[in-house]
Design a protein around this motif. Structure first.
Motif, short mmCIF file in Angstrom:
data_model
loop_
_atom_site.label_atom_id
_atom_site.label_comp_id
_atom_site.label_asym_id
_atom_site.label_seq_id
_atom_site.Cartn_x
_atom_site.Cartn_y
_atom_site.Cartn_z
N SER A 125 71.69 28.83 -1.24
CA SER A 125 70.89 28.23 -0.18
C SER A 125 69.58 27.73 -0.78
CB SER A 125 70.60 29.27 0.92
OG SER A 125 69.67 28.76 1.84
N LEU A 126 69.29 26.47 -0.58
CA LEU A 126 68.04 25.91 -1.09
C LEU A 126 66.88 26.15 -0.14
CD1 LEU A 126 69.45 22.53 -2.46
CD2 LEU A 126 69.00 24.65 -3.72
N GLU A 127 67.18 26.19 1.16
CA GLU A 127 66.14 26.42 2.17
C GLU A 127 66.81 26.80 3.48
OE1 GLU A 127 63.11 23.64 4.70
OE2 GLU A 127 63.09 23.37 2.53
N GLN A 128 66.21 27.74 4.18
CA GLN A 128 66.71 28.11 5.51
C GLN A 128 65.87 27.39 6.54
OE1 GLN A 128 66.81 32.31 6.27
NE2 GLN A 128 67.31 32.05 8.40
N SER A 129 66.52 26.56 7.35
CA SER A 129 65.81 25.77 8.34
C SER A 129 65.76 26.43 9.71
CB SER A 129 66.48 24.40 8.49
OG SER A 129 66.55 23.76 7.24
N ILE A 130 66.77 27.22 10.04
CA ILE A 130 66.86 27.86 11.35
C ILE A 130 67.21 29.33 11.15
CG2 ILE A 130 68.09 27.93 13.56
CD1 ILE A 130 68.70 24.92 13.13
N ASN A 131 66.52 30.20 11.85
CA ASN A 131 66.82 31.63 11.84
C ASN A 131 66.48 32.18 13.22
OD1 ASN A 131 67.38 34.27 11.15
ND2 ASN A 131 65.42 34.60 10.14
N ARG A 132 67.49 32.43 14.00
CA ARG A 132 67.25 32.91 15.35
C ARG A 132 68.43 33.73 15.84
NH1 ARG A 132 67.38 26.88 17.53
NH2 ARG A 132 69.56 26.42 17.14
N THR A 133 68.23 34.40 16.95
CA THR A 133 69.30 35.15 17.58
C THR A 133 69.98 34.24 18.61
OG1 THR A 133 69.82 37.23 18.70
CG2 THR A 133 67.77 36.14 19.34
N VAL A 134 71.11 34.68 19.14
CA VAL A 134 71.77 33.86 20.15
C VAL A 134 70.87 33.74 21.38
CG1 VAL A 134 74.10 34.42 19.40
CG2 VAL A 134 73.02 35.84 21.11
N PRO A 135 70.94 32.62 22.08
CA PRO A 135 70.07 32.46 23.25
C PRO A 135 70.51 33.34 24.41
CG PRO A 135 71.52 30.56 23.03
CD PRO A 135 71.75 31.43 21.82
N VAL A 136 69.54 33.91 25.08
CA VAL A 136 69.79 34.66 26.31
C VAL A 136 69.43 33.73 27.45
CG1 VAL A 136 69.18 36.68 27.69
CG2 VAL A 136 69.24 36.86 25.18
N THR A 137 70.40 33.41 28.29
CA THR A 137 70.15 32.49 29.40
C THR A 137 70.37 33.19 30.73
OG1 THR A 137 72.41 31.65 29.27
CG2 THR A 137 70.74 30.44 28.05
N LEU A 138 69.52 32.83 31.67
CA LEU A 138 69.63 33.34 33.03
C LEU A 138 70.35 32.31 33.88
CD1 LEU A 138 65.95 34.61 33.32
CD2 LEU A 138 67.97 35.97 32.77
N GLN A 139 70.86 32.71 35.02
CA GLN A 139 71.58 31.78 35.87
C GLN A 139 70.71 30.61 36.29
OE1 GLN A 139 73.35 34.01 39.07
NE2 GLN A 139 75.13 34.55 37.84
N GLU A 140 69.41 30.85 36.48
CA GLU A 140 68.54 29.76 36.91
C GLU A 140 68.11 28.85 35.77
OE1 GLU A 140 65.69 33.35 36.46
OE2 GLU A 140 67.51 33.05 37.58
N ASP A 141 68.44 29.22 34.49
CA ASP A 141 68.04 28.40 33.33
C ASP A 141 68.84 27.12 33.27
OD1 ASP A 141 66.15 30.20 32.63
OD2 ASP A 141 67.22 31.02 30.90
#
Length: 155
Positions: free
Chosen positions: A139-155
């Motif tokens: 890997s030359l560079e990590q551009s994204i590092n996050r957890t899965v999105p938590v979405t609510l019904q109203e989102d």
């Protein structure tokens, strides 16, 4: 566990952004007591919905400058569990997956430099019984590092 409800999702959405947020602040946003938040979080941990918490260390800051993905081909897919047990003994390996596609397994590891990487590949991974070949992607560079999105019904 019973189904994850909207309050659980709201709590998860808040604490995945900031795991150090005080429960009293989460309670204020959610409109419930601090005790209710504490009970919900404990239940989510016990049920395996929340799988960890803590500090994330920057590998480069402690001398691990190379992030590498290694595709591993095994003699037989049925050897996966035994090979995974051997890979788990290599502390530089931070992830291991049983995969479809050209590789039987995919691991993510960190090494100090290319010499350290070569040692890990030649003297550790490729020496495991059942490993027939590896392919290395640095890997030359990590551009994204996050957890899965938590979405609510109203989102």
């Amino acid at each position: 566990m019973e189904k994850v409800d909207q309050l659980d999702l709201k709590i998860l959405k808040i604490i995945t952004v900031n795991a150090r947020i005080p429960f009293k602040d989460v309670a204020a946003v959610c409109g419930v007591s601090r005790a209710a938040i504490h009970q919900r979080v404990q239940r989510l941990i016990e049920a395996g919905v929340i799988t960890g918490s803590g500090y994330t260390v920057c590998p480069k800051c402690i001398g691990y400058s190379t992030c590498t993905y290694v595709g591993i081909k095994l003699e037989r897919g049925s050897m996966y569990k035994g090979v995974a047990e051997q890979l788990e003994k290599i502390p530089e390996i931070v992830e291991c997956h049983f995969t479809t596609g050209p590789y039987t397994m995919l691991v993510k590891l960190y090494s100090r430099d290319n010499e350290h990487l070569m040692d890990l590949l030649n003297n550790h991974i490729q020496e495991i019984h059942g490993v027939i070949s590896t392919e290395t992607l640095i890997s030359l560079e990590q551009s994204i590092n996050r957890t899965v999105p938590v979405t609510l019904q109203e989102d």
